[in-house]
Each structure stands twice: as C-alpha cells, then as structure tokens.
Write a protein that holds these residues in place. Sequence first.
Motif, short mmCIF file in Angstrom:
data_model
loop_
_atom_site.label_atom_id
_atom_site.label_comp_id
_atom_site.label_asym_id
_atom_site.label_seq_id
_atom_site.Cartn_x
_atom_site.Cartn_y
_atom_site.Cartn_z
N ALA A 39 6.90 7.58 -33.92
CA ALA A 39 8.17 7.60 -33.20
C ALA A 39 7.98 7.14 -31.75
O ALA A 39 6.94 7.36 -31.14
CB ALA A 39 8.76 9.01 -33.21
N VAL A 40 9.02 6.50 -31.21
CA VAL A 40 9.04 6.09 -29.81
C VAL A 40 10.09 6.94 -29.11
O VAL A 40 11.22 7.07 -29.59
CB VAL A 40 9.37 4.59 -29.67
CG1 VAL A 40 9.49 4.20 -28.20
CG2 VAL A 40 8.30 3.75 -30.36
N ARG A 42 11.99 7.70 -25.40
CA ARG A 42 12.28 7.23 -24.04
C ARG A 42 13.21 8.26 -23.39
O ARG A 42 14.35 8.38 -23.79
CB ARG A 42 12.97 5.88 -24.08
CG ARG A 42 12.12 4.78 -24.66
CD ARG A 42 12.95 3.50 -24.86
NE ARG A 42 12.16 2.47 -25.47
CZ ARG A 42 12.08 2.27 -26.79
NH1 ARG A 42 12.74 3.04 -27.62
NH2 ARG A 42 11.32 1.31 -27.27
N THR A 48 8.41 6.74 -21.09
CA THR A 48 8.38 6.37 -22.50
C THR A 48 7.07 6.85 -23.09
O THR A 48 6.01 6.65 -22.51
CB THR A 48 8.49 4.83 -22.66
OG1 THR A 48 9.73 4.42 -22.11
CG2 THR A 48 8.41 4.42 -24.12
N GLU A 50 4.82 6.32 -26.30
CA GLU A 50 4.63 5.49 -27.48
C GLU A 50 3.45 5.94 -28.31
O GLU A 50 3.07 5.27 -29.25
CB GLU A 50 4.50 4.03 -27.06
CG GLU A 50 5.79 3.52 -26.45
CD GLU A 50 5.80 2.03 -26.23
OE1 GLU A 50 5.02 1.33 -26.87
OE2 GLU A 50 6.61 1.58 -25.41
N HIS A 82 22.18 7.38 -36.85
CA HIS A 82 22.06 7.82 -35.46
C HIS A 82 22.83 9.11 -35.23
O HIS A 82 23.91 9.31 -35.78
CB HIS A 82 22.62 6.76 -34.50
CG HIS A 82 21.74 5.56 -34.37
ND1 HIS A 82 21.70 4.56 -35.31
CD2 HIS A 82 20.86 5.22 -33.40
CE1 HIS A 82 20.84 3.65 -34.92
NE2 HIS A 82 20.32 4.01 -33.77
N GLN A 116 17.49 8.23 -33.72
CA GLN A 116 17.63 7.40 -34.91
C GLN A 116 16.70 7.96 -35.98
O GLN A 116 15.54 8.27 -35.72
CB GLN A 116 17.25 5.95 -34.62
CG GLN A 116 17.40 5.07 -35.84
CD GLN A 116 17.06 3.62 -35.56
OE1 GLN A 116 16.68 3.26 -34.45
NE2 GLN A 116 17.22 2.79 -36.57
N GLU A 124 13.16 7.07 -33.38
CA GLU A 124 13.37 6.72 -31.97
C GLU A 124 14.28 7.76 -31.35
O GLU A 124 15.22 8.23 -31.97
CB GLU A 124 14.00 5.34 -31.82
CG GLU A 124 13.01 4.22 -32.01
CD GLU A 124 13.51 2.91 -31.44
OE1 GLU A 124 13.59 2.79 -30.20
OE2 GLU A 124 13.81 2.02 -32.23
N TRP A 126 16.23 8.42 -27.52
CA TRP A 126 16.58 8.01 -26.17
C TRP A 126 17.20 9.21 -25.48
O TRP A 126 18.04 9.90 -26.05
CB TRP A 126 17.60 6.87 -26.16
CG TRP A 126 17.15 5.62 -26.84
CD1 TRP A 126 16.55 4.53 -26.27
CD2 TRP A 126 17.27 5.31 -28.24
NE1 TRP A 126 16.30 3.58 -27.23
CE2 TRP A 126 16.74 4.03 -28.45
CE3 TRP A 126 17.79 5.99 -29.34
CZ2 TRP A 126 16.70 3.42 -29.69
CZ3 TRP A 126 17.74 5.39 -30.59
CH2 TRP A 126 17.20 4.12 -30.74
#
Length: 146
Positions: A39-40, A42, A48, A50, A82, A116, A124, A126
Amino acid sequence: MVTDESTIDKHKRLAKRIPTEIAGEGATGSVDELFAEDAVVRVSPLGTAEDWDAFQELPQRMHVAFPDLEATVERIVTEDDHVAMQLTLSGTHRGPFMGADPTEEEFEIEHTSSAQFADDEIVELWGQLDTFGLLRQIGVTEAPME
C-alpha cells in the motif's frame, strides 16, 4: 466497479477503523489487517510512505506528539472501490511535532481521508490535515492577518 452493497458496507466499516483504531488508539497492529503490504500512503504534511516500515511510523509519530488524539468520523461517502471520510481530530500537543517542542495546547481540526480498496485491503490512502489550523491552535504559528 464495486456495486455489491455488502462490499460497499464492508469497505466503509474497514475504512472507519483507520481513524478509530490507528489514529485514535494508536493501534498500529491494525495496519497489518487493513492495508495491503504494498500500500502507498500519502498524508500531508506527514509525508508519503511507500514501504511498510515508513507507513507504520506515521501513526506512531502522531501519537508521540498527541497521545490523547481523538478522531471522529463526521461523514463517509463511497463510490466504486473508494471510501472518503471527513473527520474531526482533537488532542493536546505533548510531544515533538514538525520540529516544534510540546506546547500543551489543545487543538481541534478537520481532516479528510480517501482510501482505495482491492480485495478488501486498502491499497492507497490519501489524507489531508488542516496543518495551518493545527499549528496555529497549538501555538507554533500565528494567523498572518491577526
């Protein structure tokens, strides 16, 4: 595209665990259950992440600075894979944060988050903190027009 109502409800339930367990309780063990290993994440202004170690460090940094951090989900919206949330974060500045020593000042700010999903895991995330509001309320900076 996700249309199965039970999948949408499951994603909402999983996404709500981020503010309650990870942000609110500092339960970094929940990261393993909720997020895909690649998973990323931010989260502005925290940065962030990574890789797995960097990601698990984000909530730990918040809990060092704000050990009484509370997160309240105000609104949650889903579309396809999402989930977006509007949150209220509150706490007391009791540890270093963004280079600032503890001020013991309380804060309450808005935070937005969007996750997501793939295969019922977050791939992901955010996040956007009201950084200026937070820094102003904990006494680190002043509003330019005051």
